[in-house]
Scaffold this active site. Structure first.
Site, mmCIF file in Angstrom:
data_model
loop_
_atom_site.group_PDB
_atom_site.id
_atom_site.type_symbol
_atom_site.label_atom_id
_atom_site.label_comp_id
_atom_site.label_asym_id
_atom_site.label_seq_id
_atom_site.Cartn_x
_atom_site.Cartn_y
_atom_site.Cartn_z
ATOM 1 N N GLU A 183 -7.835 3.125 8.780
ATOM 2 C CA GLU A 183 -8.430 2.658 7.531
ATOM 3 C C GLU A 183 -8.281 1.133 7.430
ATOM 4 O OE1 GLU A 183 -9.976 2.106 3.788
ATOM 5 O OE2 GLU A 183 -7.910 1.503 4.213
ATOM 6 N N LEU A 195 0.851 -1.187 0.000
ATOM 7 C CA LEU A 195 0.000 0.000 0.000
ATOM 8 C C LEU A 195 0.890 1.240 0.000
ATOM 9 C CD1 LEU A 195 -2.729 -1.029 2.616
ATOM 10 C CD2 LEU A 195 -2.921 -1.001 0.115
#
Ligand SMILES: NC(=O)c1ccc[n+]([C@@H]2O[C@H](COP(=O)([O-])OP(=O)(O)OC[C@H]3O[C@@H](n4cnc5c(N)ncnc54)[C@H](OP(=O)(O)O)[C@@H]3O)[C@@H](O)[C@H]2O)c1
Length: 188
Positions: free
Chosen positions: A30, A23
């Site tokens: 999140e 990521l």
């Protein structure tokens, strides 16, 4: 056709979702939202299914694999050796994965089906008649990415989900919002 595919993704302003098979950002809340949404079930005896591509599977640190309390499906066109992994299944196409999930013997053990990426699997799921909803976290910043969410289909309408916060989120100085879209063509 009974199965509903719910996609869940986080994308930044250029629709980037990944960089170097990881990521591009670190947003713990999140990630917690992702875990909560993909794990929660109404029936405590059932689990949810998560479907992912082989590269996304590879990107998960060993200590978090398989994603706990969820039935993991990994899509690959090669023969993956997952024999020693409990609650992990390999499929060589999204269609064969859906077929398995529609099998009556399997249907009773899971509740919600989540498609968790990456790009190739989102792409196949968005084209599927089973595509129901897209849970999209919009990160209000641009990151350097090498993997991008596919173009959004036009047949989406924004909906609410009581489990999804509607207010602006801020973490590490980065703003983001949780959004839910429904496929208006689902079931038609
Ligand atoms: N931001 C987010 O929400 C999010 C979510 C997930 C992932 N990501 C990021 O996305 C990146 C990984 O995504 P990616 O798009 O490169 O890879 P991916 O979609 O996770 O995996 C691609 C692989 O899946 C297999 N595959 C793809 N389509 C298939 C199909 N129709 N049938 C069967 N197998 C299929 C192939 O595996 P084989 O090569 O083994 O045949 C292919 O190489 C990483 O950076 C990851 O961190 C971001």
């Amino acid at each position: 056709m009974t199965i509903k595919l719910n996609l869940i993704a986080a994308a930044c302003e250029n629709m980037g979702i990944g960089k170097n098979n990881n990521l591009p950002w670190k947003l713990k809340s999140e990630m917690d939202y992702f875990s909560r949404m993909t794990s929660k079930t109404i029936d405590p005896t059932k689990k949810n299914v998560v479907i992912m591509g082989r590269k996304t599977w590879d990107s998960i640190p060993t200590k978090y694999k398989p994603l706990q309390n969820r039935i993991n499906f990994v899509l690959s066109r090669s023969n993956l050796d997952l024999k020693n992994c409990k609650d992990v299944y390999a499929s060589n196409s999204l269609e064969s994965c859906i077929e398995k999930l529609e099998d009556n013997a399997f249907k009773s053990v899971y509740e919600t089906v989540w498609v968790i990426g990456g790009r190739h699997i989102y792409e196949a799921a968005l084209k599927s008649d089973s595509f129901h909803r897209l849970y999209l976290t919009k990160i209000l910043k641009t990151f350097d990415c090498d993997t991008f969410f596919p173009p959004l289909p036009t047949n989406l309408k924004k909906v609410s989900d009581p489990d999804v916060p509607e207010e602006l989120q801020t973490e590490n100085g980065i703003d983001y919002t949780y959004n839910v879209y429904e496929n208006t063509q689902f079931g038609k």
